[in-house]
Design a protein around this motif. Structure first.
Motif, PDB file in Angstrom:
ATOM      1  N   GLY A 171       2.256  -2.475   1.533  1.00  0.00           N
ATOM      2  CA  GLY A 171       2.579  -1.206   0.905  1.00  0.00           C
ATOM      3  C   GLY A 171       2.910  -1.304  -0.570  1.00  0.00           C
ATOM      4  O   GLY A 171       3.045  -0.283  -1.244  1.00  0.00           O
ATOM      5  N   SER A 172       3.027  -2.534  -1.090  1.00  0.00           N
ATOM      6  CA  SER A 172       3.332  -2.731  -2.507  1.00  0.00           C
ATOM      7  C   SER A 172       2.033  -2.791  -3.304  1.00  0.00           C
ATOM      8  O   SER A 172       1.166  -3.620  -3.021  1.00  0.00           O
ATOM      9  CB  SER A 172       4.127  -4.025  -2.704  1.00  0.00           C
ATOM     10  OG  SER A 172       4.065  -4.465  -4.044  1.00  0.00           O
ATOM     11  N   THR A 173       1.892  -1.924  -4.293  1.00  0.00           N
ATOM     12  CA  THR A 173       0.695  -1.938  -5.134  1.00  0.00           C
ATOM     13  C   THR A 173       0.550  -3.270  -5.854  1.00  0.00           C
ATOM     14  O   THR A 173      -0.550  -3.823  -5.964  1.00  0.00           O
ATOM     15  CB  THR A 173       0.757  -0.794  -6.166  1.00  0.00           C
ATOM     16  OG1 THR A 173       0.866   0.454  -5.487  1.00  0.00           O
ATOM     17  CG2 THR A 173      -0.495  -0.775  -7.037  1.00  0.00           C
ATOM     18  N   ILE A 196       1.495 -11.846   4.136  1.00  0.00           N
ATOM     19  CA  ILE A 196       1.965 -10.483   3.919  1.00  0.00           C
ATOM     20  C   ILE A 196       3.132 -10.177   4.841  1.00  0.00           C
ATOM     21  O   ILE A 196       3.116 -10.525   6.024  1.00  0.00           O
ATOM     22  CB  ILE A 196       0.813  -9.464   4.115  1.00  0.00           C
ATOM     23  CG1 ILE A 196       1.258  -8.060   3.715  1.00  0.00           C
ATOM     24  CG2 ILE A 196       0.284  -9.499   5.543  1.00  0.00           C
ATOM     25  CD1 ILE A 196       0.098  -7.090   3.598  1.00  0.00           C
ATOM     26  N   VAL A 197       4.170  -9.561   4.268  1.00  0.00           N
ATOM     27  CA  VAL A 197       5.352  -9.172   5.035  1.00  0.00           C
ATOM     28  C   VAL A 197       5.168  -7.736   5.498  1.00  0.00           C
ATOM     29  O   VAL A 197       5.039  -6.821   4.680  1.00  0.00           O
ATOM     30  CB  VAL A 197       6.637  -9.284   4.185  1.00  0.00           C
ATOM     31  CG1 VAL A 197       7.851  -8.867   5.010  1.00  0.00           C
ATOM     32  CG2 VAL A 197       6.809 -10.696   3.657  1.00  0.00           C
ATOM     33  N   GLY A 198       5.122  -7.547   6.824  1.00  0.00           N
ATOM     34  CA  GLY A 198       4.944  -6.225   7.395  1.00  0.00           C
ATOM     35  C   GLY A 198       6.001  -5.926   8.433  1.00  0.00           C
ATOM     36  O   GLY A 198       6.992  -6.654   8.566  1.00  0.00           O
ATOM     37  N   PRO A 199       5.801  -4.862   9.211  1.00  0.00           N
ATOM     38  CA  PRO A 199       6.810  -4.472  10.205  1.00  0.00           C
ATOM     39  C   PRO A 199       7.007  -5.505  11.300  1.00  0.00           C
ATOM     40  O   PRO A 199       8.055  -5.534  11.956  1.00  0.00           O
ATOM     41  CB  PRO A 199       6.253  -3.158  10.770  1.00  0.00           C
ATOM     42  CG  PRO A 199       4.794  -3.185  10.458  1.00  0.00           C
ATOM     43  CD  PRO A 199       4.666  -3.928   9.175  1.00  0.00           C
ATOM     44  N   ASN A 200       6.014  -6.374  11.515  1.00  0.00           N
ATOM     45  CA  ASN A 200       6.106  -7.389  12.564  1.00  0.00           C
ATOM     46  C   ASN A 200       6.436  -8.773  12.027  1.00  0.00           C
ATOM     47  O   ASN A 200       6.255  -9.777  12.713  1.00  0.00           O
ATOM     48  CB  ASN A 200       4.797  -7.442  13.358  1.00  0.00           C
ATOM     49  CG  ASN A 200       4.476  -6.125  14.031  1.00  0.00           C
ATOM     50  OD1 ASN A 200       5.364  -5.476  14.583  1.00  0.00           O
ATOM     51  ND2 ASN A 200       3.207  -5.724  13.988  1.00  0.00           N
ATOM     52  N   ALA A 210      -6.246  -4.842   2.605  1.00  0.00           N
ATOM     53  CA  ALA A 210      -6.712  -3.555   3.112  1.00  0.00           C
ATOM     54  C   ALA A 210      -6.411  -2.457   2.101  1.00  0.00           C
ATOM     55  O   ALA A 210      -5.398  -2.519   1.398  1.00  0.00           O
ATOM     56  CB  ALA A 210      -6.045  -3.238   4.443  1.00  0.00           C
ATOM     57  N   PRO A 211      -7.284  -1.443   1.984  1.00  0.00           N
ATOM     58  CA  PRO A 211      -6.993  -0.333   1.070  1.00  0.00           C
ATOM     59  C   PRO A 211      -5.685   0.347   1.442  1.00  0.00           C
ATOM     60  O   PRO A 211      -5.310   0.421   2.607  1.00  0.00           O
ATOM     61  CB  PRO A 211      -8.191   0.605   1.280  1.00  0.00           C
ATOM     62  CG  PRO A 211      -9.263  -0.239   1.878  1.00  0.00           C
ATOM     63  CD  PRO A 211      -8.543  -1.277   2.704  1.00  0.00           C
ATOM     64  N   HIS A 212      -4.980   0.841   0.438  1.00  0.00           N
ATOM     65  CA  HIS A 212      -3.741   1.547   0.706  1.00  0.00           C
ATOM     66  C   HIS A 212      -3.532   2.617  -0.337  1.00  0.00           C
ATOM     67  O   HIS A 212      -4.184   2.631  -1.378  1.00  0.00           O
ATOM     68  CB  HIS A 212      -2.549   0.577   0.694  1.00  0.00           C
ATOM     69  CG  HIS A 212      -2.110   0.194  -0.681  1.00  0.00           C
ATOM     70  ND1 HIS A 212      -2.885  -0.598  -1.515  1.00  0.00           N
ATOM     71  CD2 HIS A 212      -0.992   0.518  -1.399  1.00  0.00           C
ATOM     72  CE1 HIS A 212      -2.257  -0.777  -2.656  1.00  0.00           C
ATOM     73  NE2 HIS A 212      -1.126  -0.103  -2.640  1.00  0.00           N
ATOM     74  N   ALA A 213      -2.664   3.544  -0.025  1.00  0.00           N
ATOM     75  CA  ALA A 213      -2.350   4.625  -0.963  1.00  0.00           C
ATOM     76  C   ALA A 213      -0.863   4.631  -1.228  1.00  0.00           C
ATOM     77  O   ALA A 213      -0.055   4.366  -0.314  1.00  0.00           O
ATOM     78  CB  ALA A 213      -2.792   5.973  -0.382  1.00  0.00           C
ATOM     79  N   CYS A 214      -0.469   4.899  -2.466  1.00  0.00           N
ATOM     80  CA  CYS A 214       0.945   4.984  -2.811  1.00  0.00           C
ATOM     81  C   CYS A 214       1.516   6.266  -2.212  1.00  0.00           C
ATOM     82  O   CYS A 214       0.900   7.332  -2.310  1.00  0.00           O
ATOM     83  CB  CYS A 214       1.126   4.998  -4.331  1.00  0.00           C
ATOM     84  SG  CYS A 214       0.581   3.478  -5.121  1.00  0.00           S
ATOM     85  N   MET A 215       2.703   6.141  -1.620  1.00  0.00           N
ATOM     86  CA  MET A 215       3.334   7.307  -0.979  1.00  0.00           C
ATOM     87  C   MET A 215       4.492   7.784  -1.849  1.00  0.00           C
ATOM     88  O   MET A 215       5.162   7.017  -2.471  1.00  0.00           O
ATOM     89  CB  MET A 215       3.835   6.917   0.411  1.00  0.00           C
ATOM     90  CG  MET A 215       2.713   6.409   1.334  1.00  0.00           C
ATOM     91  SD  MET A 215       1.422   7.624   1.620  1.00  0.00           S
ATOM     92  CE  MET A 215       2.327   8.777   2.664  1.00  0.00           C
TER      93      MET A 215
END
Length: 215
Positions: A171-173, A196-200, A210-215
């Motif tokens: 989630g970090s740009t 990568i550090v994620g929820p798991n 993976a493509p992502h969008a800033c929230m």
């Protein structure tokens, strides 16, 4: 999901098996030196905002200072199952290096201003350069130009790109861009590793981010 808590990220790294040397029973890490890309000034500033984000940033400020003073994995997590007793030195680069960078000073030239005149009509006005007898330095610092943090972030970015092991945050740009540059520069073919550090927890990243969008 984006893990904003620095202590939690470091705790996960502390007990992540791939970061240990083989056949050492978790007593020695593969890293000799760890670089953390971040602005201590901005973290300290956001820590004063209050609220949930301010509390997280204040915790990050404490974690960063602890890592700076004692090294990584030196009692960060009292509940950690890691048996390592050797801390890893941490270094910072961006802001301190940016302070030493000098840019050539541009020669003075006429400046174009837009002035509001009668009936709110806007027209251009050319202002000639000021005559000065003061001998100025041919160079100007990033701080004087007001771009210290921008220059620091560029230094941090390419330091991360060149790292043997890079741990980014989902989630970090900044992290996603580093992942992409490392992939397209074939950093992985030279032995570089991306995680990568994620929820798991922490996962090995193969291929481009993976493509992502800033929230």
């Amino acid at each position: 999901f984006m893990e904003k808590n620095l202590s939690r990220v470091l705790e996960r790294m502390e007990s992540f098996p791939p970061f240990f040397e083989q056949n050492t029973n978790g007593s020695k890490y593969r890293m000799d030196l760890v670089f953390i890309a971040g602005s201590k000034a901005l973290i300290a500033q956001k820590a004063k905002r209050g609220g949930e984000l301010g509390d997280i940033m204040d915790g990050n400020r404490v974690a960063l200072n602890n890592a700076r003073e004692h090294g990584l994995f030196a009692g960060i997590n009292n509940n950690s199952s890691s048996s390592s007793t050797t801390s890893i030195p941490m270094f910072e680069s961006g802001t301190e290096v940016a302070k030493t960078i000098q840019f050539p000073r541009l020669k003075p030239s006429s400046t174009l201003h837009f002035v509001t005149g009668n009936r709110q009509k806007i027209y251009p006005q050319i202002i000639p350069p000021k005559n000065t007898s003061i001998q100025e330095s041919p160079y100007v610092s990033a701080l004087d130009m007001g771009v210290l943090e921008v220059v620091a972030s560029i230094i941090n970015f390419f330091t991360a790109v060149k790292a043997e092991i890079f741990v980014g945050v989902k989630g970090s740009t900044f992290s996603m861009d580093v992942f992409s540059v490392r992939y397209y520069q074939h950093k992985d073919e030279g032995g570089g590793e991306n995680y990568i550090v994620g929820p798991n927890g922490i996962e090995r990243l193969y291929g481009p981010a993976a493509p992502h969008a800033c929230m």
